[in-house]
Scaffold this motif. Structure first.
Motif, PDB file in Angstrom:
ATOM      1  N   ALA A  91       0.835  -1.206   0.000  1.00  8.91           N
ATOM      2  CA  ALA A  91       0.000   0.000   0.000  1.00  8.91           C
ATOM      3  C   ALA A  91       0.866   1.252   0.000  1.00  8.91           C
ATOM      4  O   ALA A  91       0.525   2.262  -0.641  1.00  8.91           O
ATOM      5  N   VAL A  92       1.994   1.211   0.707  1.00  5.28           N
ATOM      6  CA  VAL A  92       2.920   2.345   0.711  1.00  5.28           C
ATOM      7  C   VAL A  92       3.463   2.595  -0.689  1.00  5.28           C
ATOM      8  O   VAL A  92       3.540   3.745  -1.151  1.00  5.28           O
ATOM      9  N   ILE A  93       3.842   1.531  -1.394  1.00  4.32           N
ATOM     10  CA  ILE A  93       4.368   1.681  -2.752  1.00  4.32           C
ATOM     11  C   ILE A  93       3.312   2.280  -3.672  1.00  4.32           C
ATOM     12  O   ILE A  93       3.600   3.181  -4.468  1.00  4.32           O
ATOM     13  N   ALA A  94       2.070   1.797  -3.563  1.00  3.76           N
ATOM     14  CA  ALA A  94       0.998   2.338  -4.395  1.00  3.76           C
ATOM     15  C   ALA A  94       0.763   3.814  -4.099  1.00  3.76           C
ATOM     16  O   ALA A  94       0.641   4.639  -5.024  1.00  3.76           O
ATOM     17  N   SER A  95       0.713   4.172  -2.829  1.00  9.15           N
ATOM     18  CA  SER A  95       0.487   5.566  -2.456  1.00  9.15           C
ATOM     19  C   SER A  95       1.658   6.453  -2.862  1.00  9.15           C
ATOM     20  O   SER A  95       1.465   7.601  -3.274  1.00  9.15           O
ATOM     21  N   THR A  96       2.864   5.918  -2.734  1.00  8.43           N
ATOM     22  CA  THR A  96       4.050   6.673  -3.150  1.00  8.43           C
ATOM     23  C   THR A  96       3.994   6.981  -4.634  1.00  8.43           C
ATOM     24  O   THR A  96       4.291   8.107  -5.067  1.00  8.43           O
ATOM     25  N   LEU A  97       3.586   6.008  -5.416  1.00  7.89           N
ATOM     26  CA  LEU A  97       3.535   6.182  -6.872  1.00  7.89           C
ATOM     27  C   LEU A  97       2.524   7.241  -7.277  1.00  7.89           C
ATOM     28  O   LEU A  97       2.830   8.124  -8.092  1.00  7.89           O
ATOM     29  N   VAL A  98       1.324   7.180  -6.718  1.00  9.02           N
ATOM     30  CA  VAL A  98       0.287   8.116  -7.147  1.00  9.02           C
ATOM     31  C   VAL A  98       0.544   9.533  -6.637  1.00  9.02           C
ATOM     32  O   VAL A  98       0.102  10.514  -7.251  1.00  9.02           O
ATOM     33  N   ALA A  99       1.249   9.661  -5.507  1.00 10.28           N
ATOM     34  CA  ALA A  99       1.483  10.991  -4.933  1.00 10.28           C
ATOM     35  C   ALA A  99       2.792  11.621  -5.387  1.00 10.28           C
ATOM     36  O   ALA A  99       3.000  12.818  -5.186  1.00 10.28           O
ATOM     37  N   PHE A 100       3.672  10.843  -5.997  1.00 11.05           N
ATOM     38  CA  PHE A 100       4.986  11.335  -6.388  1.00 11.05           C
ATOM     39  C   PHE A 100       4.937  12.602  -7.243  1.00 11.05           C
ATOM     40  O   PHE A 100       5.693  13.553  -6.986  1.00 11.05           O
TER      41      PHE A 100
END
Length: 226
Positions: A91-100
């Motif tokens: 979930a952290v990786i997914a959130s990191t990707l969309v917020a980058f």
């Protein structure tokens, strides 16, 4: 109440981790792009901005292709005992990707607004490039970077599609607040869903207000008025 606070705590943990990672990666990439003079720069910037416009489910599919057990990197990660699918780290990786892109865009604009004469003056005084970055460029761009980080935090807190695809909906383990809202609505629990929606909305509004207050343009307006 645990049906609300447990997903909220997990969402805050995921959003804080994603924001911290994006502060490091986004600032580094933004600084490089702001100083890179090449026709390819805008192409690279467009690719990095794709998570803002691609459907979250598409991003989730890409993550599964890359990190799933039979994915490009997932098979190797599985051999060394690392599993990211159906975990909060996923979930952290997914959130990191969309917020980058929110951090990268804000940081790049902030770095491009730094007066290059100030950086040149620091070099003349004998500072090395790393020292110029940490003692001149970064402090002057800090407000814009912080505003971007707050926007990224709000985006990561509300991330749904990519998170659901890679992390799933495991209560107490990977069920973030946005996924919990979806589950509550599907179960017909409108009271719980309404409370979680209110908590999410208030948190995001606070983050957006802080981001607006910290934005360089708003700071310039206040300075001129004073």
């Amino acid at each position: 109440m645990s049906a609300i606070w447990i997903p909220l705590a997990l969402s805050l943990k995921v959003a804080l981790w994603a924001t911290a990672i994006n502060l490091v990666l986004g600032v580094a990439v933004a600084f490089g792009l702001s100083r890179w003079r090449s026709p390819a720069r805008e192409v690279v910037d467009s690719i990095l901005t794709l998570p803002l416009v691609l459907p979250p489910t598409v991003l989730g599919y890409y993550l599964l292709v890359l990190l799933g057990r039979r994915g490009v990197f997932g098979e190797w990660l599985d051999r060394v005992g690392i599993q990211l699918v159906f975990t909060w780290q996923g979930a952290v990786i997914a959130s990191t990707l969309v917020a980058f892109p929110l951090v990268q865009k804000a940081a790049r604009a902030a770095f491009e607004n730094v007066d290059p004469q100030l950086e040149d003056a620091a070099r003349v005084l004998g500072l090395r490039e790393l020292a110029v970055f940490f003692r001149v460029s970064l402090p002057l761009a800090a407000r814009g970077i912080t505003a971007g980080a707050l926007l990224a935090f709000a985006r990561a807190l509300g991330e749904f599609g990519a998170t659901l695809m890679i992390a799933g909906n495991l209560p107490g383990r990977t069920q973030t607040l946005s996924v919990a809202i979806y589950a509550a609505v599907q179960a017909g629990d409108d009271a719980t869903a309404g409370t979680m929606v209110l908590v999410t909305s208030v948190t995001c509004v606070i983050a957006l207000l802080l981001a607006g207050w910290l934005s360089p343009d708003r700071a310039n307006i206040r300075r001129h008025r004073s």
